[in-house]
Design a protein around this motif. Sequence first.
Motif, PDB file in Angstrom:
ATOM      1  N   MET A 267     -31.770  -9.763   5.090  1.00 15.80           N
ATOM      2  CA  MET A 267     -30.453  -9.118   5.219  1.00 15.80           C
ATOM      3  C   MET A 267     -30.129  -8.704   6.647  1.00 15.80           C
ATOM      4  SD  MET A 267     -30.019  -6.726   1.824  1.00 15.80           S
ATOM      5  CE  MET A 267     -31.504  -5.760   2.095  1.00 15.80           C
ATOM      6  N   ALA A 268     -31.165  -8.515   7.466  1.00 15.64           N
ATOM      7  CA  ALA A 268     -30.979  -7.978   8.816  1.00 15.64           C
ATOM      8  C   ALA A 268     -29.960  -8.787   9.606  1.00 15.64           C
ATOM      9  CB  ALA A 268     -32.311  -7.947   9.555  1.00 15.64           C
ATOM     10  N   SER A 269     -29.057  -8.095  10.258  1.00 15.65           N
ATOM     11  CA  SER A 269     -27.988  -8.649  11.098  1.00 15.65           C
ATOM     12  C   SER A 269     -26.909  -9.365  10.308  1.00 15.65           C
ATOM     13  CB  SER A 269     -28.548  -9.599  12.171  1.00 15.65           C
ATOM     14  OG  SER A 269     -28.819 -10.888  11.638  1.00 15.65           O
ATOM     15  N   ARG A 270     -27.142  -9.571   9.009  1.00 18.16           N
ATOM     16  CA  ARG A 270     -26.148 -10.280   8.184  1.00 18.16           C
ATOM     17  C   ARG A 270     -25.290  -9.319   7.376  1.00 18.16           C
ATOM     18  NH1 ARG A 270     -30.799 -14.624   6.421  1.00 18.16           N
ATOM     19  NH2 ARG A 270     -30.540 -16.042   8.192  1.00 18.16           N
ATOM     20  N   ILE A 271     -25.901  -8.214   6.934  1.00 19.64           N
ATOM     21  CA  ILE A 271     -25.180  -7.235   6.129  1.00 19.64           C
ATOM     22  C   ILE A 271     -25.214  -5.890   6.827  1.00 19.64           C
ATOM     23  CG2 ILE A 271     -25.138  -5.958   3.955  1.00 19.64           C
ATOM     24  CD1 ILE A 271     -26.269  -8.309   2.547  1.00 19.64           C
ATOM     25  N   VAL A 273     -22.883  -2.034   6.606  1.00 24.33           N
ATOM     26  CA  VAL A 273     -21.779  -1.294   5.994  1.00 24.33           C
ATOM     27  C   VAL A 273     -20.614  -1.237   6.976  1.00 24.33           C
ATOM     28  CG1 VAL A 273     -21.057   0.932   5.083  1.00 24.33           C
ATOM     29  CG2 VAL A 273     -23.332   0.046   4.540  1.00 24.33           C
ATOM     30  N   GLY A 274     -19.425  -1.548   6.477  1.00 20.75           N
ATOM     31  CA  GLY A 274     -18.230  -1.494   7.306  1.00 20.75           C
ATOM     32  C   GLY A 274     -18.006  -2.697   8.192  1.00 20.75           C
ATOM     33  N   GLU A 431     -18.137  -2.860  -0.134  1.00 21.60           N
ATOM     34  CA  GLU A 431     -18.953  -1.886   0.593  1.00 21.60           C
ATOM     35  C   GLU A 431     -19.992  -1.253  -0.326  1.00 21.60           C
ATOM     36  OE1 GLU A 431     -18.923  -1.490   3.930  1.00 21.60           O
ATOM     37  OE2 GLU A 431     -17.562  -3.196   3.771  1.00 21.60           O
ATOM     38  N   GLU A 432     -19.620  -1.038  -1.578  1.00 20.65           N
ATOM     39  CA  GLU A 432     -20.578  -0.486  -2.543  1.00 20.65           C
ATOM     40  C   GLU A 432     -21.752  -1.445  -2.740  1.00 20.65           C
ATOM     41  OE1 GLU A 432     -20.881   0.686  -7.294  1.00 20.65           O
ATOM     42  OE2 GLU A 432     -18.942   0.091  -6.437  1.00 20.65           O
ATOM     43  N   ILE A 433     -21.433  -2.730  -2.884  1.00 19.18           N
ATOM     44  CA  ILE A 433     -22.491  -3.724  -3.090  1.00 19.18           C
ATOM     45  C   ILE A 433     -23.379  -3.827  -1.853  1.00 19.18           C
ATOM     46  CG2 ILE A 433     -22.990  -6.153  -3.535  1.00 19.18           C
ATOM     47  CD1 ILE A 433     -20.313  -6.268  -5.075  1.00 19.18           C
ATOM     48  N   LYS A 434     -22.762  -3.819  -0.672  1.00 16.91           N
ATOM     49  CA  LYS A 434     -23.541  -3.887   0.566  1.00 16.91           C
ATOM     50  C   LYS A 434     -24.500  -2.705   0.664  1.00 16.91           C
ATOM     51  CE  LYS A 434     -19.961  -6.185   3.330  1.00 16.91           C
ATOM     52  NZ  LYS A 434     -19.016  -5.975   4.454  1.00 16.91           N
ATOM     53  N   MET A 437     -27.343  -3.207  -1.648  1.00 11.97           N
ATOM     54  CA  MET A 437     -28.267  -4.232  -1.152  1.00 11.97           C
ATOM     55  C   MET A 437     -29.157  -3.686  -0.045  1.00 11.97           C
ATOM     56  SD  MET A 437     -26.263  -7.873  -1.218  1.00 11.97           S
ATOM     57  CE  MET A 437     -27.776  -8.708  -0.695  1.00 11.97           C
ATOM     58  N   LEU A 438     -28.588  -2.899   0.840  1.00 19.31           N
ATOM     59  CA  LEU A 438     -29.379  -2.355   1.942  1.00 19.31           C
ATOM     60  C   LEU A 438     -30.436  -1.375   1.443  1.00 19.31           C
ATOM     61  CD1 LEU A 438     -26.518  -1.891   4.561  1.00 19.31           C
ATOM     62  CD2 LEU A 438     -28.392  -3.546   4.668  1.00 19.31           C
ATOM     63  N   ASN A 439     -30.243  -0.839   0.242  1.00 29.02           N
ATOM     64  CA  ASN A 439     -31.239   0.061  -0.354  1.00 29.02           C
ATOM     65  C   ASN A 439     -32.313  -0.698  -1.142  1.00 29.02           C
ATOM     66  OD1 ASN A 439     -30.070   2.445   0.599  1.00 29.02           O
ATOM     67  ND2 ASN A 439     -28.662   2.573  -1.142  1.00 29.02           N
TER      68      ASN A 439
END
Length: 608
Positions: A267-271, A273-274, A431-434, A437-439
Amino acid sequence: MCGIVGYFGNREAAPLLVQGLSKLEYRGYDSAGVAIIENGDIKVTKCKGRLKNLENKLEENPIHGLVGIGHTRWATHGQPSDVNSHPHSNKTETISVVHNGIIENYLELREWLTSEGYEFKSQTDTEVIPNLVDYFYEGDLLKAVIKATEKMEGSYAIGVIAKNEPDKLVAVRKDSPLIVGLGKEESFVASDIPAVLAETRDVYLLNDKEFVILTKEGVKIVDANETEIKKDIYKVTWDADAAEKGGFEHFMLKEIHEQPKAVKDTMASRIAVGQPIKLDDINITKEQIQKLNKVYIVACGTAYYAGVVGKYAIEKLARIPVEVDIASEFKYRDPIIDENSLMIIVSQSGETADTLSALRLAKEKGARVIAVTNVVGSTASREADDILYTLAGPEIAVASTKAYLTQLTAMYIIALFFAEQKGTVSTEKLEEIKTEMLNLPDKVETALSCKEEVKALAEATKNEKDMFFLGRGVDYAVALEGALKLKEISYIHAEAYAAGELKHGPIALIEDGTVVIALGTQEELFDKMVSNVQEVVSRGAKVYAVAQMGHEEVKKTADSVVYVPKVMDLLAPIVAVIPLQLFSYYMAIAKGCDVDKPRNLAKSVTVE
């Protein structure tokens, strides 16, 4: 599927070849061998079974030489045996070859060569290669190899040495992976980077029909016209320790524990928030996405099950119709595919033959192809229009775990990207999904804490002959993967069913004591899933459930429950599969199976 290694330099070749082959054991094999030039002659040692058998033979009868080739074979033509093992040589033993791939016209070549006076000892397709090279040999090994490849149909990565040119090693690839390692006054060829990583971090990534010549002068790469090709050196950045067990008992367990990092890295650099989704090597435009009439996700095995989750994600978020296809079946059903279709191929190695075949068909039909792969420089990454690397790092265990989780992550990223471009999901929901995902890396870490209870469950059920996995929605996709893992490494017959299908036949198989693994991580379908569990319990089944934290009521129905962290329904497979991975691992341990190298399987299936 096989592993090949070649060495040219100023050190003893035998230990370096064996060392390299040991780093390719993850590819799956049933025999091993080496051919080394010793005092002007080619000496071959090979045998059926594990690499240790070859090491023992070499200890008993050492071969001393500075140039050699080595091989681990996974049988495709002829049963595993000493005779069918590689390397293969011509009758006079002046030319020796190792080969990864399959020569599709070998019977025709064998018949022709027999008519020319050549003899064959093995049942393999590979044995035609040294004889072909011999037929064309007129004092120049490179020219002979080039002419031989012109006659060969199929896939191959081959390494060749010749008695008459003891200071030369020639190699070439077509549709099977091959890299060149660059050392100080020495060089290597190999099927994959781990084989050379202990000696060098500088490699060349070969393309199809590129011939490499290793000599005292160094490495030279040419095309079929012998025109030199200049290549950039690829610097390997991951540590040698990444290909070792790191203190864990098995690679599989190590790789299960590496999953939080693998998901985070993917996910790094791809996702963020905002911020819009950023896909470094995907250049498909908003207009092209708008024109899509269908997405095909094509893959094999575990990657296919990641594709099933991808279908749910893309259809739900981007509202584009998706078909998920088994790669080996795709081209044979004459699929309706055109310039308004998109194919997403999923392959850990990027070298899976069936998947590459589907890729090429899609491109012939004018479709755009996105490759989801874990290997930089792989055939899939070079031939696809766009690439999304999964960044799992090297995966050594044959049964895939961390590659699967990163493939799931990639599917979600692509689905979000499409939804963002099409405007099919509100900004707030995206934004909720992102954020969810980051969690996920932390939640995967939490899910790993179920090890001890899963281990106890495996010990309690290790004598079972059959098990059933049930799920609804994306839980069904997870059930498919869980059943596959159990089959792969513990050899227990396991079947996965969409739980709602039970009443349409499979429930007839449920009897007193039948073990059922039930997945209940979908909030929208939870009550229906509980009803399905009650159906099998009433017929005597022992039910072991996987549910999200907070669903205490499932304890009233199931015999035992493993809880995973709460995640929104669509993303639940990332955490729900963790107990199933651990269950298959501990079951294999309880049954005394070879966890990292299960029987009959290979890591990278490079033949159709």
